[in-house]
Design a protein around this motif. Structure first.
Motif, PDB file in Angstrom:
ATOM      1  N   THR A 105    -173.106  36.732  31.872  1.00 54.67           N
ATOM      2  CA  THR A 105    -172.504  36.967  30.560  1.00 54.67           C
ATOM      3  C   THR A 105    -172.029  38.413  30.402  1.00 54.67           C
ATOM      4  OG1 THR A 105    -174.090  35.377  29.669  1.00 54.67           O
ATOM      5  CG2 THR A 105    -172.859  36.697  28.074  1.00 54.67           C
ATOM      6  N   ASN A 106    -170.814  38.553  29.878  1.00 59.45           N
ATOM      7  CA  ASN A 106    -170.261  39.855  29.471  1.00 59.45           C
ATOM      8  C   ASN A 106    -170.297  40.906  30.575  1.00 59.45           C
ATOM      9  OD1 ASN A 106    -169.636  38.803  26.999  1.00 59.45           O
ATOM     10  ND2 ASN A 106    -171.181  39.937  25.855  1.00 59.45           N
ATOM     11  N   GLN A 107    -169.978  40.506  31.780  1.00 65.21           N
ATOM     12  CA  GLN A 107    -169.818  41.476  32.858  1.00 65.21           C
ATOM     13  C   GLN A 107    -168.454  42.163  32.778  1.00 65.21           C
ATOM     14  OE1 GLN A 107    -171.947  42.540  35.356  1.00 65.21           O
ATOM     15  NE2 GLN A 107    -173.535  41.450  34.230  1.00 65.21           N
ATOM     16  N   ASN A 108    -167.533  41.543  32.017  1.00 66.88           N
ATOM     17  CA  ASN A 108    -166.157  42.062  31.835  1.00 66.88           C
ATOM     18  C   ASN A 108    -165.351  42.060  33.135  1.00 66.88           C
ATOM     19  OD1 ASN A 108    -166.487  42.495  29.042  1.00 66.88           O
ATOM     20  ND2 ASN A 108    -167.547  44.412  29.451  1.00 66.88           N
ATOM     21  N   ILE A 109    -165.868  41.390  34.131  1.00 63.10           N
ATOM     22  CA  ILE A 109    -165.151  41.056  35.361  1.00 63.10           C
ATOM     23  C   ILE A 109    -165.337  39.555  35.579  1.00 63.10           C
ATOM     24  CG2 ILE A 109    -165.035  41.294  37.867  1.00 63.10           C
ATOM     25  CD1 ILE A 109    -164.025  43.772  36.684  1.00 63.10           C
ATOM     26  N   LEU A 110    -164.223  38.820  35.675  1.00 62.93           N
ATOM     27  CA  LEU A 110    -164.308  37.390  35.947  1.00 62.93           C
ATOM     28  C   LEU A 110    -164.204  37.142  37.449  1.00 62.93           C
ATOM     29  CD1 LEU A 110    -161.973  35.867  33.187  1.00 62.93           C
ATOM     30  CD2 LEU A 110    -164.433  36.323  33.066  1.00 62.93           C
TER      31      LEU A 110
ATOM     32  N   GLY B 121    -163.486  31.779  35.875  1.00 65.54           N
ATOM     33  CA  GLY B 121    -163.789  32.779  34.850  1.00 65.54           C
ATOM     34  C   GLY B 121    -163.433  32.259  33.464  1.00 65.54           C
ATOM     35  N   TYR B 122    -164.341  32.472  32.501  1.00 69.25           N
ATOM     36  CA  TYR B 122    -164.147  32.018  31.125  1.00 69.25           C
ATOM     37  C   TYR B 122    -164.209  33.222  30.188  1.00 69.25           C
ATOM     38  CZ  TYR B 122    -165.561  27.505  33.172  1.00 69.25           C
ATOM     39  OH  TYR B 122    -165.675  26.383  33.962  1.00 69.25           O
TER      40      TYR B 122
ATOM     41  N   ARG C  16    -166.180  37.903  24.523  1.00 72.23           N
ATOM     42  CA  ARG C  16    -167.317  37.342  25.252  1.00 72.23           C
ATOM     43  C   ARG C  16    -166.798  36.584  26.465  1.00 72.23           C
ATOM     44  NH1 ARG C  16    -172.241  37.523  23.700  1.00 72.23           N
ATOM     45  NH2 ARG C  16    -173.898  36.222  24.564  1.00 72.23           N
ATOM     46  N   ASN C  17    -167.496  36.710  27.596  1.00 73.14           N
ATOM     47  CA  ASN C  17    -167.007  36.132  28.838  1.00 73.14           C
ATOM     48  C   ASN C  17    -168.156  35.806  29.776  1.00 73.14           C
ATOM     49  OD1 ASN C  17    -167.315  38.604  30.887  1.00 73.14           O
ATOM     50  ND2 ASN C  17    -166.572  39.412  28.931  1.00 73.14           N
ATOM     51  N   PHE C  18    -167.875  34.964  30.760  1.00 69.45           N
ATOM     52  CA  PHE C  18    -168.829  34.685  31.835  1.00 69.45           C
ATOM     53  C   PHE C  18    -168.090  34.019  32.987  1.00 69.45           C
ATOM     54  CE2 PHE C  18    -168.743  30.592  29.735  1.00 69.45           C
ATOM     55  CZ  PHE C  18    -168.989  29.653  30.732  1.00 69.45           C
ATOM     56  N   SER C  19    -168.766  33.913  34.130  1.00 67.80           N
ATOM     57  CA  SER C  19    -168.216  33.242  35.308  1.00 67.80           C
ATOM     58  C   SER C  19    -169.124  32.096  35.704  1.00 67.80           C
ATOM     59  CB  SER C  19    -168.083  34.218  36.482  1.00 67.80           C
ATOM     60  OG  SER C  19    -167.150  35.238  36.196  1.00 67.80           O
TER      61      SER C  19
ATOM     62  N   ARG D 172    -183.414  43.113  28.234  1.00 65.45           N
ATOM     63  CA  ARG D 172    -182.058  43.272  27.706  1.00 65.45           C
ATOM     64  C   ARG D 172    -181.220  42.080  28.118  1.00 65.45           C
ATOM     65  NH1 ARG D 172    -180.629  48.683  30.493  1.00 65.45           N
ATOM     66  NH2 ARG D 172    -178.528  48.141  29.817  1.00 65.45           N
ATOM     67  N   THR D 173    -180.535  41.479  27.130  1.00 64.76           N
ATOM     68  CA  THR D 173    -179.704  40.312  27.418  1.00 64.76           C
ATOM     69  C   THR D 173    -178.369  40.713  28.012  1.00 64.76           C
ATOM     70  OG1 THR D 173    -178.881  40.335  25.137  1.00 64.76           O
ATOM     71  CG2 THR D 173    -180.782  38.941  25.608  1.00 64.76           C
ATOM     72  N   ASN D 174    -177.887  41.895  27.683  1.00 62.56           N
ATOM     73  CA  ASN D 174    -176.617  42.379  28.230  1.00 62.56           C
ATOM     74  C   ASN D 174    -176.803  43.800  28.731  1.00 62.56           C
ATOM     75  OD1 ASN D 174    -174.996  40.068  27.593  1.00 62.56           O
ATOM     76  ND2 ASN D 174    -175.064  40.697  25.462  1.00 62.56           N
ATOM     77  N   GLY D 175    -176.779  43.957  30.018  1.00 67.66           N
ATOM     78  CA  GLY D 175    -176.962  45.282  30.582  1.00 67.66           C
ATOM     79  C   GLY D 175    -175.677  45.809  31.175  1.00 67.66           C
ATOM     80  N   GLY D 176    -175.829  46.740  32.090  1.00 63.22           N
ATOM     81  CA  GLY D 176    -174.669  47.317  32.743  1.00 63.22           C
ATOM     82  C   GLY D 176    -174.060  46.356  33.744  1.00 63.22           C
ATOM     83  N   ALA D 177    -172.916  46.748  34.262  1.00 65.88           N
ATOM     84  CA  ALA D 177    -172.211  45.915  35.227  1.00 65.88           C
ATOM     85  C   ALA D 177    -173.057  45.721  36.477  1.00 65.88           C
ATOM     86  CB  ALA D 177    -170.873  46.552  35.572  1.00 65.88           C
TER      87      ALA D 177
END
Length: 472
Positions: A81-86, A103-104, A268-271, A440-445
């Motif tokens: 989730t939310n890596q901002n890279i698909l 990628g979504y 919001r995004n995920f693969s 943490r649910t959303n961390g760094g890349a």
């Protein structure tokens, strides 16, 4: 140092760490029985190895190496989730099987942006894709990508690599791109005429563009796909350059078009990853978090969440033979790996995370994961109650050398901490990225969640190499 003395020292660890790092007598016995050293033992275990300075009557310098048994683990709940890279790819490999990545992402409009007037004239609509890396074979041949409209929304929840969403079968935009030696590019694909007319009409006269919520009710997001058979994977960066670009003129006499952009930032995004391993050595890997012996080869594949687990019990058998020694250099080397196909890049590094019998990553009470630490940093610190605890601030990266095709890192500080009894030995999971704090649910890349990079290696090529000195 005797085994008994070292065992006593190991019981001096902190309560929080020793609670899950207790070494069982069974494991110690098995470790002692395992004879994995490549150099035969002498009658005096302390003199095992090759003496590099035999003429020195005071100090003996010894070299030894031994292997660490390896297995395969498929990680569960691999968060993308939310890596901002698909991850967008289609790959086929004789070891890992067929892997498909989609990628979504949601899309974003700024409600304050001026919309086209009612009599505006549409010039053109394109979908642009910001490809930051392409990894695969035959990159001098066209690679195909398609953009599909989602038929269900992306929710405000965590998504994992096994998740997927429904989307329209026919893409509203698609195209091909030839990369050659350039592995990054901003591709521009034509949008289907019917879709272009629909979205432009709603843009200048519909309620769908009044605000972001109305827009997402109409347009939940996109799925970005690759073409089966292309045997490549693109890493698509989200933001202003991955977007629907609408060019229009409010007056037919205008000579310069106005741009209205529907971007993917912030969205919001995920693969999602699908894997068909039938007919391959990894076909036996069916359960998450379980260790598998798949034969002589082991490997890591990012995105899929397939990792290598190392049994570190040979350290017990090795260290229990030593006393009165100083470690000059200890390294872990993995490789040379199997020669990658041209255009296919392996993971640039991995880290050694401490794991339990259930192949779960071990963490401290604050949620930070235990790893071998950087060789220039201490492995153990003192907590507020003056107890020793493993440090977590500086994970060591085992860097890939593209010339030798070997991953390696100095682990002298870690082995010294084991030998002194400051650390209790745990098995390792080799992970090609950076795991965020478990709380943490959303961390760094995390590069392991943003690609399908892989490598394979013969288990005989995973070795600990030791140079130590001992007083005569």
């Amino acid at each position: 140092m005797t085994s008994a003395l070292k065992q006593n020292q190991k019981h001096k660890l902190t309560k929080s760490y020793s609670a899950f790092t207790q070494i069982s007598p069974v494991n110690l016995a098995v470790g002692a029985i395992l004879s994995l050293f490549l150099i035969s033992s002498c009658s005096d275990p302390a003199t095992v190895g090759i003496e590099l300075a035999p003429g020195n009557n005071q100090i003996g310098v010894v070299f030894e190496e031994f292997e660490l048994p390896a297995e395969i683990v498929l990680l569960d709940s691999f968060n993308t989730t939310n890596q901002n890279i698909l991850i967008v790819g289609e790959e086929v490999d004789p070891f890992f099987g067929k892997t498909s990545a989609t990628g979504y992402t949601r899309m974003f409009i700024n409600s304050g942006t001026k919309r086209p007037e009612s009599d505006a004239v549409l010039d053109s609509i394109f979908f642009t894709v910001d490809i930051v890396n392409i990894n695969g074979t035959n990159l001098d041949e066209p690679k195909y990508f398609s953009i599909h409209k989602l038929t269900e929304p992306i929710l405000d929840t965590l998504y994992y690599n096994f998740d997927e969403l429904t989307y329209e079968e026919n893409p509203f935009s698609s195209g091909e791109i030839v990369f050659g030696e350039e592995t990054d590019s901003i591709a521009s694909f034509q949008v289907e005429e019917e879709f272009a007319e629909e979205i432009f009409t709603k843009m200048h006269s519909g309620i769908e563009f009044n605000d972001l919520f109305s827009f997402r009710d109409y347009f939940p997001g996109i799925a970005v796909k690759a073409k089966e058979g292309d045997n490549s994977t693109a890493e698509v960066r989200l933001g202003a350059n991955t977007a629907i670009k609408v060019y229009y003129r409010n007056d037919a006499s205008d000579t310069v078009s106005t741009l209205y952009s529907i971007s993917t930032s912030p969205s919001r995004n995920f693969s999602g990853i699908k894997s068909d391993r039938s007919g391959t050595p990894t076909a036996a890997v069916t359960e998450y978090q379980k260790s598998y012996d798949v034969g002589q080869m082991v490997g890591i594949k990012a995105g899929l969440g397939m990792v290598i687990k190392l049994d570190t019990s040979p350290f017990d058998a090795f260290l229990d033979t030593l006393s009165g020694v100083t470690f000059n250099n200890v390294s872990l080397e993995l490789g040379a790996i199997e020669e990658p196909a041209e255009g296919v890049l392996p993971s640039s590094y991995f880290r050694a995370y401490f794991t339990d019998a259930g192949n779960h990553f071990l963490a401290n009470p604050a949620g930070n994961y235990y790893t071998i630490q950087d060789p220039s940093r201490p492995q153990v610190g003192i907590d507020s109650e003056s107890n020793k605890e493993p440090l977590v601030e500086a994970p060591a990266s085992f860097i890939y050398n593209s010339d030798s095709k070997v991953y390696g890192q100095n682990i002298s500080a870690y082995v010294n901490a084991l030998f002194r009894g400051d650390l209790t030995r745990k098995d390792w999971i080799l992970y090609g990225g950076n795991i965020v704090n478990k709380r943490r649910t959303n961390g760094g890349a995390d590069p392991f969640a943003t690609s399908l990079r892989q490598f394979k290696v013969d288990k005989n090529k995973i070795k600990v190499k030791v140079i130590y000195s001992k007083s005569r």
